[in-house]
Design an enzyme around this catalytic site. Structure first.
Site, PDB file in Angstrom:
ATOM      1  N   TYR A 190      -5.608  10.776   4.096  1.00 22.26           N
ATOM      2  CA  TYR A 190      -4.218  10.953   3.667  1.00 22.26           C
ATOM      3  C   TYR A 190      -4.186  11.736   2.341  1.00 22.26           C
ATOM      4  O   TYR A 190      -5.222  12.182   1.860  1.00 22.26           O
ATOM      5  CB  TYR A 190      -3.503   9.595   3.639  1.00 22.26           C
ATOM      6  CG  TYR A 190      -3.493   9.017   5.046  1.00 22.26           C
ATOM      7  CD1 TYR A 190      -2.713   9.611   6.049  1.00 22.26           C
ATOM      8  CD2 TYR A 190      -4.342   7.975   5.424  1.00 22.26           C
ATOM      9  CE1 TYR A 190      -2.756   9.157   7.357  1.00 22.26           C
ATOM     10  CE2 TYR A 190      -4.390   7.510   6.742  1.00 22.26           C
ATOM     11  CZ  TYR A 190      -3.597   8.107   7.705  1.00 22.26           C
ATOM     12  OH  TYR A 190      -3.653   7.676   9.002  1.00 22.26           O
TER      13      TYR A 190
ATOM     14  N   HIS B  27      -9.184   7.701   4.042  1.00 18.97           N
ATOM     15  CA  HIS B  27      -8.868   7.995   5.454  1.00 18.97           C
ATOM     16  C   HIS B  27      -8.098   9.281   5.717  1.00 18.97           C
ATOM     17  O   HIS B  27      -7.344   9.373   6.682  1.00 18.97           O
ATOM     18  CB  HIS B  27      -8.095   6.813   6.071  1.00 18.97           C
ATOM     19  CG  HIS B  27      -8.866   5.531   5.994  1.00 18.97           C
ATOM     20  ND1 HIS B  27      -8.276   4.306   5.996  1.00 18.97           N
ATOM     21  CD2 HIS B  27     -10.192   5.302   5.897  1.00 18.97           C
ATOM     22  CE1 HIS B  27      -9.198   3.356   5.900  1.00 18.97           C
ATOM     23  NE2 HIS B  27     -10.382   3.941   5.836  1.00 18.97           N
TER      24      HIS B  27
ATOM     25  N   GLN C 263       0.837  -1.189   0.000  1.00 19.61           N
ATOM     26  CA  GLN C 263       0.000   0.000   0.000  1.00 19.61           C
ATOM     27  C   GLN C 263       0.880   1.249   0.000  1.00 19.61           C
ATOM     28  O   GLN C 263       1.745   1.406   0.867  1.00 19.61           O
ATOM     29  CB  GLN C 263      -0.943   0.066   1.203  1.00 19.61           C
ATOM     30  CG  GLN C 263      -1.988   1.162   0.939  1.00 19.61           C
ATOM     31  CD  GLN C 263      -2.731   1.616   2.163  1.00 19.61           C
ATOM     32  OE1 GLN C 263      -2.109   1.996   3.151  1.00 19.61           O
ATOM     33  NE2 GLN C 263      -4.040   1.586   2.104  1.00 19.61           N
TER      34      GLN C 263
ATOM     35  N   HIS D  14      -3.293   4.450  -1.580  1.00 21.23           N
ATOM     36  CA  HIS D  14      -4.169   4.807  -0.465  1.00 21.23           C
ATOM     37  C   HIS D  14      -4.842   6.145  -0.751  1.00 21.23           C
ATOM     38  O   HIS D  14      -4.246   7.201  -0.594  1.00 21.23           O
ATOM     39  CB  HIS D  14      -3.356   4.889   0.825  1.00 21.23           C
ATOM     40  CG  HIS D  14      -4.192   4.827   2.076  1.00 21.23           C
ATOM     41  ND1 HIS D  14      -5.562   4.889   2.058  1.00 21.23           N
ATOM     42  CD2 HIS D  14      -3.855   4.707   3.383  1.00 21.23           C
ATOM     43  CE1 HIS D  14      -6.018   4.810   3.302  1.00 21.23           C
ATOM     44  NE2 HIS D  14      -5.014   4.696   4.127  1.00 21.23           N
TER      45      HIS D  14
ATOM     46  N   ARG E 125      -7.577   2.292  -2.921  1.00 22.61           N
ATOM     47  CA  ARG E 125      -8.462   2.239  -1.754  1.00 22.61           C
ATOM     48  C   ARG E 125      -9.095   3.607  -1.530  1.00 22.61           C
ATOM     49  O   ARG E 125      -8.395   4.622  -1.516  1.00 22.61           O
ATOM     50  CB  ARG E 125      -7.670   1.851  -0.509  1.00 22.61           C
ATOM     51  CG  ARG E 125      -8.557   1.499   0.674  1.00 22.61           C
ATOM     52  CD  ARG E 125      -7.743   1.148   1.908  1.00 22.61           C
ATOM     53  NE  ARG E 125      -8.372   0.069   2.662  1.00 22.61           N
ATOM     54  CZ  ARG E 125      -8.181  -0.155   3.958  1.00 22.61           C
ATOM     55  NH1 ARG E 125      -7.367   0.603   4.653  1.00 22.61           N
ATOM     56  NH2 ARG E 125      -8.792  -1.133   4.572  1.00 22.61           N
TER      57      ARG E 125
ATOM     58  N   GLY F 179      -8.937  -6.874   8.765  1.00 19.69           N
ATOM     59  CA  GLY F 179      -7.829  -6.107   9.306  1.00 19.69           C
ATOM     60  C   GLY F 179      -7.407  -6.583  10.674  1.00 19.69           C
ATOM     61  O   GLY F 179      -6.554  -7.461  10.823  1.00 19.69           O
ATOM     62  N   ARG F 180      -8.062  -6.026  11.689  1.00 25.75           N
ATOM     63  CA  ARG F 180      -7.608  -6.232  13.066  1.00 25.75           C
ATOM     64  C   ARG F 180      -7.517  -7.696  13.471  1.00 25.75           C
ATOM     65  O   ARG F 180      -6.620  -8.060  14.229  1.00 25.75           O
ATOM     66  CB  ARG F 180      -8.512  -5.436  14.010  1.00 25.75           C
ATOM     67  CG  ARG F 180      -8.276  -3.929  13.839  1.00 25.75           C
ATOM     68  CD  ARG F 180      -9.387  -3.090  14.424  1.00 25.75           C
ATOM     69  NE  ARG F 180     -10.480  -2.961  13.462  1.00 25.75           N
ATOM     70  CZ  ARG F 180     -11.445  -2.050  13.540  1.00 25.75           C
ATOM     71  NH1 ARG F 180     -11.448  -1.191  14.549  1.00 25.75           N
ATOM     72  NH2 ARG F 180     -12.383  -1.989  12.644  1.00 25.75           N
TER      73      ARG F 180
HETATM   74  C1  PHB Z   1      -3.239   4.928  11.226  1.00 27.31           C
HETATM   75  O1  PHB Z   1      -2.026   4.743  11.233  1.00 27.31           O
HETATM   76  O2  PHB Z   1      -3.840   5.305  12.220  1.00 27.31           O
HETATM   77  C2  PHB Z   1      -3.978   4.679   9.984  1.00 27.31           C
HETATM   78  C3  PHB Z   1      -3.263   4.431   8.833  1.00 27.31           C
HETATM   79  C4  PHB Z   1      -3.945   4.178   7.673  1.00 27.31           C
HETATM   80  C5  PHB Z   1      -5.304   4.185   7.654  1.00 27.31           C
HETATM   81  C6  PHB Z   1      -6.016   4.430   8.786  1.00 27.31           C
HETATM   82  C7  PHB Z   1      -5.342   4.684   9.965  1.00 27.31           C
HETATM   83  O3  PHB Z   1      -5.950   3.948   6.529  1.00 27.31           O
END
Ligand code: PHB
Length: 356
Positions: A179, A177, A97, A174, A226, A314-315
């Site tokens: 960025y 979110h 990514q 990316h 994304r 993810g998590r």
């Molecule tokens: C984060 O590092 O908090 C983070 C990074 C990428 C994302 C979301 C959160 O897409």
């Protein structure tokens, strides 16, 4: 079940439709170079259909978080190559990514000579951890000149090429979110008066040029994107404007013939967004990956109902390196423990066991 079926991702064979989402882990050196424990971490998770490695900056200006990885010099290529070799030896597939933090960062985390940049000189609200100064307000970004916008797009292209050199199977831009590309999309962070600001078409320009130029450089079947309509980064945006923006984005994205489009919402349930996800599914002609706190059941439902082609977890991949096997066999999942998500070292990275 559909999630465990193999998938042909534009010529890349995936063993299942389960992707490991890109996850910030911040274990790199102070100079943003990957370290050896990251090889173990990714190799342990190689049974994912596709790994999407953590957000990695294409530029010294884009490493706004302490210890996040970069891919803009040869030392980083060498260390990332060790990661992709290990994943491939374990029969896995891995995308990188590419994440430029833009205004979401602090000068203290950047190499000397680099600067925090953005579409406009509007700071991000809140605080960020720094190497030497504890928590600090986000640095106010320097507004990019037109020439610097072009240079930044070229940094993405160079990074895409370095990703191929490093052995990645593809890249994911990316655009989500909050960025850098997302900062260009949103009116609250982009007040430019030139061709990169103002109208929706202009605010989409940076993102689309980044994606297009990366496709031209390494081939569109190796480039994914994304986006995150209605994520936490959009709280200051107008709802109907956002809906129109992401709807407008679909025609130019269709023309690019990408590996996949990835929609994420970071696990926060906002009902309106699901209508838009459905709309995007209708409008977008390519492979669609969804991410946002899926369970085995809800992932299977999304595939059965044709709402998605791929599902990213993810998590759960942090604490379950063998997540695919656990889901397949209905073995219990190990609990999420946020304490070690962003700490330095092996703890919480490579010390999660497989099921026995
Ligand atoms: C984060 O590092 O908090 C983070 C990074 C990428 C994302 C979301 C959160 O897409």
């Amino acid at each position: 079940m559909k999630i465990f079926e193999p998938f042909n991702l534009k010529g890349l064979s995936l063993t299942s439709k389960i992707a490991m989402a890109p996850l910030t882990r911040r274990r790199c050196t102070r100079e943003h170079v990957p370290v050896a424990i990251m090889q173990d971490y990714y190799a342990q998770r190689a049974s994912a259909g596709l790994i999407i490695a953590e957000g990695t900056s294409p530029s010294p200006n884009g490493v706004g978080y302490a210890n996040m990885p970069g891919l803009y010099n040869q030392e980083q290529v060498v260390e990332w190559k060790k990661v992709t070799d290990r994943v491939h030896r374990a029969a896995g597939k891995i995308f990188l990514q590419i994440m430029h933090t833009g205004r979401v960062g602090h000068l203290n985390n950047l190499p000397i000579g680099a600067q925090v940049i953005g579409p406009s000189a509007i700071g991000q609200n809140g605080e960020v951890a720094t190497y030497d100064l504890g928590k600090q307000l986000y640095s106010v970004p320097k507004e990019l000149t037109l020439q610097e916008v072009e240079d930044t797009i070229q940094e993405y292209v160079t990074c895409a090429i370095l990703a191929m050199e490093s052995g990645f199977d593809g890249i994911e831009i990316h655009g989500a979110h909050g960025y850098l590309p997302n900062q260009f999309l949103n009116l609250s962070s982009n007040q430019r008066k030139d061709s990169y600001g103002g109208s929706r078409e202009n605010r989409m320009r940076f993102l689309l040029e980044v994606v297009k130029c990366c496709c031209d450089a390494i081939g569109s079947s190796k480039v994914a994107l994304r986006i995150s309509p209605f994520s936490y980064a959009d709280v200051n945006e107008d709802e109907s404007e956002l809906t129109a923006l992401y709807t407008d984005l679909m025609a130019p994205l269709n023309a690019l013939n990408l590996s996949y489009l990835h929609l994420s919402h970071m696990g926060e349930p906002l009902p309106v967004k699901f209508n838009l996800w459905g709309k995007i599914r209708d409008l977008y002609s390519g492979n669609l990956m969804l991410c946002g706190d899926f369970s085995k059941e809800s992932a299977e439902d999304a595939l059965q109902n044709k709402n998605a082609d791929l599902i990213a977890f993810g998590r759960d991949f942090i604490s379950n390196p063998d997540l695919v096997e656990r889901l397949k066999n209905n073995w219990p999942l190990q609990e999420r423990d946020r304490t070690y998500w962003y700490t330095i070292g092996e703890k919480g990275l490579t010390d999660y066991s497989t099921y026995e």
